[in-house]
Write a protein that holds these residues in place. Structure first.
Motif, mmCIF file in Angstrom:
data_model
loop_
_atom_site.group_PDB
_atom_site.id
_atom_site.type_symbol
_atom_site.label_atom_id
_atom_site.label_comp_id
_atom_site.label_asym_id
_atom_site.label_seq_id
_atom_site.Cartn_x
_atom_site.Cartn_y
_atom_site.Cartn_z
ATOM 1 N N MET A 117 0.802 -1.224 0.000
ATOM 2 C CA MET A 117 0.000 0.000 0.000
ATOM 3 C C MET A 117 0.841 1.283 0.000
ATOM 4 O O MET A 117 0.506 2.220 -0.723
ATOM 5 N N PRO A 118 1.935 1.364 0.760
ATOM 6 C CA PRO A 118 2.739 2.593 0.665
ATOM 7 C C PRO A 118 3.340 2.802 -0.734
ATOM 8 O O PRO A 118 3.517 3.937 -1.165
ATOM 9 N N LYS A 119 3.600 1.721 -1.453
ATOM 10 C CA LYS A 119 4.181 1.819 -2.799
ATOM 11 C C LYS A 119 3.188 2.347 -3.825
ATOM 12 O O LYS A 119 3.571 2.986 -4.793
ATOM 13 N N VAL A 120 1.905 2.021 -3.636
ATOM 14 C CA VAL A 120 0.895 2.388 -4.640
ATOM 15 C C VAL A 120 -0.019 3.520 -4.179
ATOM 16 O O VAL A 120 -0.989 3.837 -4.854
ATOM 17 N N LYS A 121 0.303 4.130 -3.065
ATOM 18 C CA LYS A 121 -0.545 5.176 -2.496
ATOM 19 C C LYS A 121 -0.885 6.257 -3.525
ATOM 20 O O LYS A 121 -0.009 6.870 -4.101
#
Length: 148
Positions: free
Chosen positions: A127-131
């Motif tokens: 999730m932090p990568k695709v935020k």
């Protein structure tokens, strides 16, 4: 150019062009950003925090759109669709499904996930990568497919 500067420039342009809908959405986004800054006790938000606010506003509109469609409120459906289009102008470029699948496969390999029990680990890592670049429910669905 920061998001706030971009919003200010677009707001001036919308005023000149008498675009009431766009002006309304821009003012709403600016207010949401300012409220978030006050809540966090900061004078200015980081790009990541701005993205969080934008994503939240976009998600609210998409949820509302679904409710309005279910209730048969075509007047509100059109207004909400316009708001979503305007908000999407300020969001980063969305990942394609292929790019997302590739990122999910890499992340599954990174965390060593092998079953649905590892879903939380994978989601926490991806999730932090695709935020702001992908819808969370789509990510969730694709991760489930690759873990089963």
């Amino acid at each position: 150019m920061s998001l706030l500067e971009r919003l200010n420039n677009d707001m001036k342009q919308a005023m000149k062009n008498k675009e009431k809908e766009k002006l309304s959405v821009i003012r709403m986004v600016k207010a949401a950003l300012q409220n978030e800054a006050i809540k966090l006790g900061k004078s200015q938000l980081s790009e990541d925090e701005e993205l969080t606010v934008l994503s939240r506003e976009l998600k609210q509109r998409k949820d509302s759109l679904q409710e309005f469609e279910n209730a048969g409120r075509s007047d509100l459906v059109e207004k909400t669709k316009t708001e979503i289009q305007i908000l999407e102008l300020y969001m980063p470029k969305q990942l394609s499904e292929e790019e997302l699948v590739q990122l999910i496969k890499e992340t599954i390999a990174e965390v060593g996930a092998s079953s649905k029990a590892d879903m939380g680990k994978v989601m926490g890592a991806i999730m932090p990568k695709v935020k702001g670049k992908a819808d969370g429910s789509l990510v969730n669905k694709l991760v489930l497919q690759h873990l089963s």
